[in-house]
Design a protein around this motif. Structure first.
Motif, mmCIF file in Angstrom:
data_model
loop_
_atom_site.group_PDB
_atom_site.id
_atom_site.type_symbol
_atom_site.label_atom_id
_atom_site.label_comp_id
_atom_site.label_asym_id
_atom_site.label_seq_id
_atom_site.Cartn_x
_atom_site.Cartn_y
_atom_site.Cartn_z
ATOM 1 N N LYS A 87 0.825 -1.212 0.000
ATOM 2 C CA LYS A 87 0.000 0.000 0.000
ATOM 3 C C LYS A 87 0.864 1.269 0.000
ATOM 4 O O LYS A 87 2.070 1.221 0.247
ATOM 5 N N HIS A 88 0.213 2.382 -0.269
ATOM 6 C CA HIS A 88 0.815 3.694 -0.062
ATOM 7 C C HIS A 88 0.488 4.185 1.340
ATOM 8 O O HIS A 88 -0.529 3.783 1.914
ATOM 9 N N ARG A 112 10.626 -0.009 -4.531
ATOM 10 C CA ARG A 112 9.313 0.493 -4.901
ATOM 11 C C ARG A 112 9.422 1.767 -5.733
ATOM 12 O O ARG A 112 10.157 2.688 -5.386
ATOM 13 N N PRO A 113 8.688 1.843 -6.824
ATOM 14 C CA PRO A 113 8.704 3.071 -7.632
ATOM 15 C C PRO A 113 7.896 4.184 -6.962
ATOM 16 O O PRO A 113 7.122 3.930 -6.044
ATOM 17 N N GLY A 114 8.102 5.391 -7.460
ATOM 18 C CA GLY A 114 7.300 6.506 -6.973
ATOM 19 C C GLY A 114 7.601 6.867 -5.539
ATOM 20 O O GLY A 114 8.742 6.813 -5.104
ATOM 21 N N ARG A 115 6.562 7.198 -4.817
ATOM 22 C CA ARG A 115 6.718 7.674 -3.441
ATOM 23 C C ARG A 115 5.708 6.968 -2.542
ATOM 24 O O ARG A 115 4.702 7.560 -2.152
ATOM 25 N N GLU A 301 -4.814 16.537 -4.238
ATOM 26 C CA GLU A 301 -4.979 16.213 -5.658
ATOM 27 C C GLU A 301 -3.652 15.704 -6.236
ATOM 28 O O GLU A 301 -3.627 14.714 -6.977
ATOM 29 N N GLN A 302 -2.579 16.403 -5.924
ATOM 30 C CA GLN A 302 -1.268 15.952 -6.408
ATOM 31 C C GLN A 302 -0.906 14.592 -5.826
ATOM 32 O O GLN A 302 -0.354 13.731 -6.511
ATOM 33 N N LEU A 307 -0.164 8.847 -6.631
ATOM 34 C CA LEU A 307 -0.500 7.475 -6.244
ATOM 35 C C LEU A 307 -0.931 6.665 -7.471
ATOM 36 O O LEU A 307 -0.629 5.472 -7.597
ATOM 37 N N ALA A 308 -1.620 7.329 -8.392
ATOM 38 C CA ALA A 308 -2.143 6.625 -9.568
ATOM 39 C C ALA A 308 -1.046 6.188 -10.531
ATOM 40 O O ALA A 308 -1.157 5.129 -11.164
#
Lengths: 340, 340
Positions: A87-88, A112-115, A301-302, A307-308
């Motif tokens: 999960k995030h 893990r990619p992203g944040r 929103e960001q 997350l998407a």
């Protein structure tokens, strides 16, 4: 995208603001664990959220996001479990209270990619004057930044604080807890929050207990001098705000550049203009107030967009880790206030 | 008492303010040495002052006081000669630029009563808001003082600076030169300026050149963290003030106590109220501006009274020495701005 989220850990009022923004941005609260002193209040507010066990939440693949606002020293364990479950995490600050916790999180984030792990440094993301000051400085509005000076005084609000508030091991200490905002702002200005981070250093740190004799473990004053990219950051924190201020703290951020100064007065322009979110710029052209009222507060929103698509719009994972690392090192290096 | 005085060293514009106040308080300018880039301007202004050699001035027993405003690095030698000749000295700040000079002065002052060597820390003595802020803090207006935060930004005024301004060995460096004001204010709050001084410590200091590439020896930014009596002082200086400010520098002093904050905005309330000398107090009662317009600027009267009876009303000799010692040690300890 409809992001379904659950809350694990309801001990700080920041929870309500975080969830409010998430819901307004389109996320759906579906569950909350029974953990935390504010959980009944949360359940009463969010009738759409169902009480479920931590294990049930972590096992539910329809839940993409866990919001963490427990006792600070307990947040890392929850974040680790949630990240390990794929999960995030959106955590209240501070996200961690020890370097060992941060090491475990670093390891969990490695592949893990992203944040996946977001710590919300709300002073910058919720306060338009602070956010705009940082953005203007990054855009070169006052030339090359040389010095960042931050002040984060707070009301003690003794009667309204839970027991854990008085324990520096529970909060992580004043530099980790409320100093996280200052370190976030410093690194966002000095390095940028949207990519890899330069190594930041703690040049000096001190913490003390000036006015809480009944709570000897409490740190009600602290300061730290940080350095990154040749820029110096001097940051002070306290819980000494007098009741007469009329708000919770005269938070300020001054950014000194080679061609001017940007000064944010986040909550109040003491003995000056009405309202909050004051931004003042002095440069070769003159002295002016910048109207920040139209600046969107769109962190949620960001965050959901990140997350998407595993993005890092709001800030980079490296920035989150760097802020936490910096305040933990400052706290560890801190000497006693007023000692030579 | 009619005090006859002579000027030896006319290189800083502060001279004119110092002499103006002395004359208004009843002293008589009788002579000036031919030393200094501003001596012709001084002679033109003070027709009652006669040009005489340094030796003649020092040998004239009717001259009780020597006013020193030469190049900073040359002031100590003049002060020493004057004190050795039995006179009192009123020096522009900084009074000394090396620890060796201060040692010589200490030795010369050893057997002398009162305060033969006065360095005029004009920010506190000329600015009513700064002076009143210090006095209020000493009187306990905000409880026990915990933190003193000072800012002394200045206009560079490149075109109007003499050659010596660009040499850090001539000025002593930014912490010694304009930092003297900050150290004076810090010690006056933390220790008191009217008696013996507690030992003060330099915890951190840094100096740099941010915006003067044509003058590599110039220090246009600096900061120092001082400690005395368990109180921390964070002080920053620079020559980065933008022209749009409309005055020479947004000098501020914040004194944080256990029961409130006193904030002086010496020269300007940026983007706020008109005029100078703003004093703002926040305590349990509320937020208020303190009108300091009726506070007398009477340092010259106090100085002459001290001179008459070997008093230490204006400040103690120990305070003068302690301020100079502190900034010299800060300057010596200073690392390069932005270095880890």
């Amino acid at each position: 995208m409809n992001v379904r989220f659950a809350v694990i850990g309801a001990d700080h009022l920041h929870l309500f603001q975080m969830v409010d923004r998430l819901v307004a941005a389109g996320a759906t609260p579906v569950a909350h664990a029974p953990n935390g002193g504010l959980v009944a209040r949360y359940a009463g507010w969010r009738k759409d959220s169902e009480e479920r066990s931590v294990d049930e939440i972590l096992a539910d693949d329809s839940i993409a996001l866990v919001v963490v606002a427990g006792v600070p020293s307990e947040r890392a364990e929850v974040a680790l479990a949630a990240i390990s479950a794929g999960k995030h995490v959106l955590s209240d600050k501070p996200g961690v209270t020890t370097l060992a916790q941060l090491d475990e999180l670093r390891a969990a984030l490695h592949d893990r990619p992203g944040r996946p792990w977001t710590v919300l440094f709300s002073e910058r993301f919720e306060n338009r004057a602070i956010g705009e000051a940082v953005a203007m400085a990054r855009a070169g509005a006052v030339g090359t930044v040389v010095h960042v000076v931050g002040a984060g005084p707070h009301l003690l609000s003794e009667k309204h604080r839970p027991d854990w508030f008085w324990s520096s091991s529970a909060t992580g200490g004043i530099l980790v807890d409320i100093g996280s905002h200052q370190a976030d702002q410093f690194l966002a200005v000095a390095v940028g929050a949207d990519g890899p981070t330069a190594t930041a250093h703690v040049r000096l740190a001190a913490v003390g207990n000036a006015a809480c004799p009944d709570h000897p473990d409490m740190q009600d004053i602290g300061s730290m001098t940080l350095v990154a990219n040749g820029i110096v950051g001097d940051h002070r924190l306290d819980y000494l705000t007098a009741d007469g201020l009329g708000t919770w703290g005269d938070v300020r951020l001054s950014i000194v550049g080679t061609r001017g100064v940007i000064e944010a007065r986040a909550n109040v322009d003491v003995a000056g203009a009405d309202g909050a979110e004051h931004l003042i710029v002095v440069d070769a052209e003159g002295t002016r107030r910048v109207d920040v009222s139209q600046r969107p507060v769109d962190w949620a929103e960001q965050f959901l967009a990140d997350l998407a698509d595993d993005g890092e719009r709001l800030m980079s994972q490296a920035h989150v880790v760097a802020v936490c690392d910096l305040v933990l090192r400052a706290q560890q290096a801190a000497t006693k206030w007023g000692d030579a």
